[in-house]
Design a protein around this motif. Structure first.
Motif, PDB file in Angstrom:
ATOM      1  N   LYS A   1     -60.273  34.925   4.379  1.00 33.54           N
ATOM      2  CA  LYS A   1     -60.555  33.523   4.657  1.00 33.54           C
ATOM      3  C   LYS A   1     -60.228  32.601   3.475  1.00 33.54           C
ATOM      4  O   LYS A   1     -59.723  31.488   3.670  1.00 33.54           O
ATOM      5  CB  LYS A   1     -62.033  33.378   5.036  1.00 33.54           C
ATOM      6  CG  LYS A   1     -62.409  32.020   5.573  1.00 33.54           C
ATOM      7  CD  LYS A   1     -63.910  31.961   5.869  1.00 33.54           C
ATOM      8  CE  LYS A   1     -64.303  33.043   6.856  1.00 33.54           C
ATOM      9  NZ  LYS A   1     -65.768  32.974   7.169  1.00 33.54           N
ATOM     10  N   HIS A   2     -60.496  33.061   2.243  1.00 40.40           N
ATOM     11  CA  HIS A   2     -60.430  32.150   1.100  1.00 40.40           C
ATOM     12  C   HIS A   2     -59.392  32.529   0.037  1.00 40.40           C
ATOM     13  O   HIS A   2     -59.001  31.670  -0.752  1.00 40.40           O
ATOM     14  CB  HIS A   2     -61.803  32.071   0.420  1.00 40.40           C
ATOM     15  CG  HIS A   2     -62.898  31.592   1.331  1.00 40.40           C
ATOM     16  ND1 HIS A   2     -62.944  30.309   1.830  1.00 40.40           N
ATOM     17  CD2 HIS A   2     -63.990  32.239   1.836  1.00 40.40           C
ATOM     18  CE1 HIS A   2     -64.022  30.169   2.587  1.00 40.40           C
ATOM     19  NE2 HIS A   2     -64.664  31.327   2.617  1.00 40.40           N
ATOM     20  N   ALA A   3     -58.980  33.784  -0.019  1.00 40.96           N
ATOM     21  CA  ALA A   3     -58.119  34.197  -1.142  1.00 40.96           C
ATOM     22  C   ALA A   3     -56.666  33.767  -0.969  1.00 40.96           C
ATOM     23  O   ALA A   3     -55.931  33.673  -1.962  1.00 40.96           O
ATOM     24  CB  ALA A   3     -58.185  35.711  -1.318  1.00 40.96           C
ATOM     25  N   PHE A   4     -56.250  33.502   0.253  1.00 41.35           N
ATOM     26  CA  PHE A   4     -54.835  33.211   0.495  1.00 41.35           C
ATOM     27  C   PHE A   4     -54.686  31.938   1.341  1.00 41.35           C
ATOM     28  O   PHE A   4     -54.338  32.013   2.530  1.00 41.35           O
ATOM     29  CB  PHE A   4     -54.165  34.407   1.188  1.00 41.35           C
ATOM     30  CG  PHE A   4     -54.405  35.725   0.502  1.00 41.35           C
ATOM     31  CD1 PHE A   4     -53.698  36.060  -0.642  1.00 41.35           C
ATOM     32  CD2 PHE A   4     -55.371  36.606   0.984  1.00 41.35           C
ATOM     33  CE1 PHE A   4     -53.929  37.263  -1.283  1.00 41.35           C
ATOM     34  CE2 PHE A   4     -55.601  37.811   0.350  1.00 41.35           C
ATOM     35  CZ  PHE A   4     -54.882  38.139  -0.794  1.00 41.35           C
ATOM     36  N   PRO A   5     -54.951  30.788   0.736  1.00 41.26           N
ATOM     37  CA  PRO A   5     -54.835  29.534   1.494  1.00 41.26           C
ATOM     38  C   PRO A   5     -53.366  29.170   1.745  1.00 41.26           C
ATOM     39  O   PRO A   5     -52.449  29.725   1.120  1.00 41.26           O
ATOM     40  CB  PRO A   5     -55.508  28.515   0.580  1.00 41.26           C
ATOM     41  CG  PRO A   5     -55.319  29.069  -0.796  1.00 41.26           C
ATOM     42  CD  PRO A   5     -55.374  30.557  -0.655  1.00 41.26           C
ATOM     43  N   ASP A   6     -53.187  28.239   2.666  1.00 39.00           N
ATOM     44  CA  ASP A   6     -51.856  27.699   2.955  1.00 39.00           C
ATOM     45  C   ASP A   6     -50.883  28.777   3.443  1.00 39.00           C
ATOM     46  O   ASP A   6     -49.673  28.680   3.224  1.00 39.00           O
ATOM     47  CB  ASP A   6     -51.268  26.976   1.729  1.00 39.00           C
ATOM     48  CG  ASP A   6     -52.210  25.882   1.217  1.00 39.00           C
ATOM     49  OD1 ASP A   6     -52.845  25.225   2.075  1.00 39.00           O
ATOM     50  OD2 ASP A   6     -52.336  25.737  -0.008  1.00 39.00           O
ATOM     51  N   GLY A   7     -51.401  29.838   4.049  1.00 39.03           N
ATOM     52  CA  GLY A   7     -50.531  30.848   4.633  1.00 39.03           C
ATOM     53  C   GLY A   7     -49.772  31.694   3.638  1.00 39.03           C
ATOM     54  O   GLY A   7     -48.747  32.296   3.995  1.00 39.03           O
ATOM     55  N   ARG A   8     -50.238  31.770   2.401  1.00 39.67           N
ATOM     56  CA  ARG A   8     -49.506  32.582   1.406  1.00 39.67           C
ATOM     57  C   ARG A   8     -49.711  34.071   1.666  1.00 39.67           C
ATOM     58  O   ARG A   8     -50.689  34.488   2.278  1.00 39.67           O
ATOM     59  CB  ARG A   8     -49.950  32.218  -0.012  1.00 39.67           C
ATOM     60  CG  ARG A   8     -51.387  32.617  -0.333  1.00 39.67           C
ATOM     61  CD  ARG A   8     -51.707  32.361  -1.801  1.00 39.67           C
ATOM     62  NE  ARG A   8     -51.601  30.929  -2.110  1.00 39.67           N
ATOM     63  CZ  ARG A   8     -51.614  30.458  -3.351  1.00 39.67           C
ATOM     64  NH1 ARG A   8     -51.715  31.287  -4.385  1.00 39.67           N
ATOM     65  NH2 ARG A   8     -51.536  29.156  -3.563  1.00 39.67           N
ATOM     66  N   GLU A   9     -48.782  34.869   1.179  1.00 41.80           N
ATOM     67  CA  GLU A   9     -48.861  36.313   1.327  1.00 41.80           C
ATOM     68  C   GLU A   9     -49.747  36.895   0.233  1.00 41.80           C
ATOM     69  O   GLU A   9     -49.949  36.286  -0.829  1.00 41.80           O
ATOM     70  CB  GLU A   9     -47.466  36.944   1.265  1.00 41.80           C
ATOM     71  CG  GLU A   9     -46.541  36.493   2.391  1.00 41.80           C
ATOM     72  CD  GLU A   9     -45.180  37.149   2.292  1.00 41.80           C
ATOM     73  OE1 GLU A   9     -44.928  37.868   1.294  1.00 41.80           O
ATOM     74  OE2 GLU A   9     -44.369  36.969   3.212  1.00 41.80           O
ATOM     75  N   GLY A  10     -50.247  38.087   0.479  1.00 45.26           N
ATOM     76  CA  GLY A  10     -51.083  38.742  -0.530  1.00 45.26           C
ATOM     77  C   GLY A  10     -51.511  40.123  -0.082  1.00 45.26           C
ATOM     78  O   GLY A  10     -51.149  40.603   1.000  1.00 45.26           O
ATOM     79  N   THR A  11     -52.308  40.752  -0.934  1.00 45.34           N
ATOM     80  CA  THR A  11     -52.766  42.119  -0.671  1.00 45.34           C
ATOM     81  C   THR A  11     -54.256  42.227  -0.983  1.00 45.34           C
ATOM     82  O   THR A  11     -54.723  41.750  -2.021  1.00 45.34           O
ATOM     83  CB  THR A  11     -51.990  43.132  -1.538  1.00 45.34           C
ATOM     84  OG1 THR A  11     -50.592  43.020  -1.261  1.00 45.34           O
ATOM     85  CG2 THR A  11     -52.454  44.555  -1.240  1.00 45.34           C
ATOM     86  N   ILE A  12     -54.953  42.869  -0.089  1.00 42.16           N
ATOM     87  CA  ILE A  12     -56.363  43.215  -0.300  1.00 42.16           C
ATOM     88  C   ILE A  12     -56.429  44.738  -0.403  1.00 42.16           C
ATOM     89  O   ILE A  12     -55.938  45.451   0.482  1.00 42.16           O
ATOM     90  CB  ILE A  12     -57.245  42.726   0.860  1.00 42.16           C
ATOM     91  CG1 ILE A  12     -57.127  41.211   1.025  1.00 42.16           C
ATOM     92  CG2 ILE A  12     -58.697  43.120   0.641  1.00 42.16           C
ATOM     93  CD1 ILE A  12     -57.821  40.686   2.278  1.00 42.16           C
ATOM     94  N   THR A  13     -57.014  45.240  -1.471  1.00 42.30           N
ATOM     95  CA  THR A  13     -57.115  46.687  -1.681  1.00 42.30           C
ATOM     96  C   THR A  13     -58.584  47.102  -1.581  1.00 42.30           C
ATOM     97  O   THR A  13     -59.444  46.539  -2.264  1.00 42.30           O
ATOM     98  CB  THR A  13     -56.565  47.090  -3.055  1.00 42.30           C
ATOM     99  OG1 THR A  13     -55.199  46.646  -3.163  1.00 42.30           O
ATOM    100  CG2 THR A  13     -56.609  48.601  -3.224  1.00 42.30           C
ATOM    101  N   VAL A  14     -58.839  48.064  -0.730  1.00 43.77           N
ATOM    102  CA  VAL A  14     -60.204  48.578  -0.544  1.00 43.77           C
ATOM    103  C   VAL A  14     -60.229  50.027  -1.009  1.00 43.77           C
ATOM    104  O   VAL A  14     -59.492  50.868  -0.490  1.00 43.77           O
ATOM    105  CB  VAL A  14     -60.632  48.496   0.937  1.00 43.77           C
ATOM    106  CG1 VAL A  14     -62.082  48.966   1.094  1.00 43.77           C
ATOM    107  CG2 VAL A  14     -60.469  47.081   1.477  1.00 43.77           C
ATOM    108  N   ARG A  15     -61.082  50.311  -1.994  1.00 43.77           N
ATOM    109  CA  ARG A  15     -61.204  51.670  -2.535  1.00 43.77           C
ATOM    110  C   ARG A  15     -62.635  52.163  -2.348  1.00 43.77           C
ATOM    111  O   ARG A  15     -63.590  51.407  -2.480  1.00 43.77           O
ATOM    112  CB  ARG A  15     -60.860  51.708  -4.027  1.00 43.77           C
ATOM    113  CG  ARG A  15     -59.446  51.291  -4.383  1.00 43.77           C
ATOM    114  CD  ARG A  15     -59.174  51.538  -5.866  1.00 43.77           C
ATOM    115  NE  ARG A  15     -57.864  51.064  -6.264  1.00 43.77           N
ATOM    116  CZ  ARG A  15     -57.621  49.841  -6.716  1.00 43.77           C
ATOM    117  NH1 ARG A  15     -58.622  48.963  -6.829  1.00 43.77           N
ATOM    118  NH2 ARG A  15     -56.397  49.478  -7.057  1.00 43.77           N
TER     119      ARG A  15
END
Length: 276
Positions: free
Chosen positions: A197-211
């Motif tokens: 919801k908040h880490a990637f505003p304006d439709g930017r790409e990114g990665t969320i890593t869950v360990r």
């Protein structure tokens, strides 16, 4: 002539003395069968008197043991049947709870409330439902294999998030207590959904890593980090999500932190006790 004699061994014998011209005096002695076998029969009677009661006791003991074994076999069969019945009941309970939660989620979507609130509450209900579905499908009622459970949960969150954001899962197959599975899943839901919801505003790409892995002895460590825009640690966190995370962390008996690494993005870490 023939006559009975008692020699030094106290056995009665028949003794005969003859004078033979060629051999001189010849003495013959013999003993009767009764005298020979009398001690043997006496010994047999004594042994029989001793072995008889012992044999009877052994037969009685064998009968008692056989009866106990039959009772034990019946009891084991009864316990196995009761265990199977209880397992069916437990499966049915978890199945019904899952269905009831899904019904609650459906009713929630029909309420005239804000769309964002519906989405947030719907995800939380889905996280709770996923625990009962996992237990129902695996049949393990004491522990939950966190890898399978969290994989399903994260897949549900990803399905409702921005497809430009990639989720990387690095989950060890650790076991958590059944009572810890729901708060753990709710925490993962809050943190991962918040990153979407908040880490990637304006439709930017990114990665969320869950360990998820083992930390110190008897402890598990959950890490959720992203390479998004990050946040300002000096600004106090607000909202029900952060309060919920703190309450769930306390319920787990764990410790959680939210950091803003110097490299950017955000990192959430939770350490909690694993199932014994």
């Amino acid at each position: 002539g023939d006559r009975n004699k008692h020699l030094s061994d106290a056995l009665a014998r028949i003794v005969a003395i003859h004078n033979l011209p060629q051999l001189g005096v010849v003495a013959l002695a013999s003993i009767g069968q009764r005298a020979v076998f009398a001690p043997l029969w006496s010994a047999i009677l004594i042994v029989t008197a001793l072995i008889g009661p012992i044999s009877i006791m052994l037969l009685v003991f064998a009968f008692v043991i056989a009866r106990m074994l039959r009772q034990s076999a019946r009891m084991q069969a009864s316990l196995a049947a009761a265990l199977d019945h209880n397992e069916v009941l437990f499966r049915e309970i978890h199945h019904r709870v899952k269905n009831n939660l899904q019904s609650v989620g459906s009713l929630l979507q029909m309420q005239p409330i804000a769309k964002e609130i519906k989405a947030n509450m719907g995800q939380r209900i889905a996280a709770m439902s996923a625990v009962h579905e996992h237990i129902y499908r695996t049949g393990n009622f004491s522990t939950v294999r966190a890898k399978d459970y969290l994989t399903t949960l994260i897949e549900n969150i990803r399905a409702g998030g921005d497809p430009k954001v990639r989720v990387v899962e690095q989950l060890d197959d650790v076991a958590v207590d059944k009572d810890a599975a729901t708060p753990l899943g709710l925490i993962v839901n809050e943190v991962v959904a918040n990153a979407f919801k908040h880490a990637f505003p304006d439709g930017r790409e990114g990665t969320i890593t869950v360990r998820l892995d083992k930390a110190a002895a008897g402890s598990g460590r959950l890490t959720v980090e992203d390479n998004g825009v990050g946040f300002d640690p000096a600004v106090p966190a607000k909202g029900i999500g952060q309060r919920l995370i703190r309450a769930l962390t306390e319920q787990l008996g764990g410790v959680s932190t939210m950091e803003a690494p110097a490299t950017g993005g955000s990192r959430f870490t939770l350490t909690f006790p694993l199932a014994k």
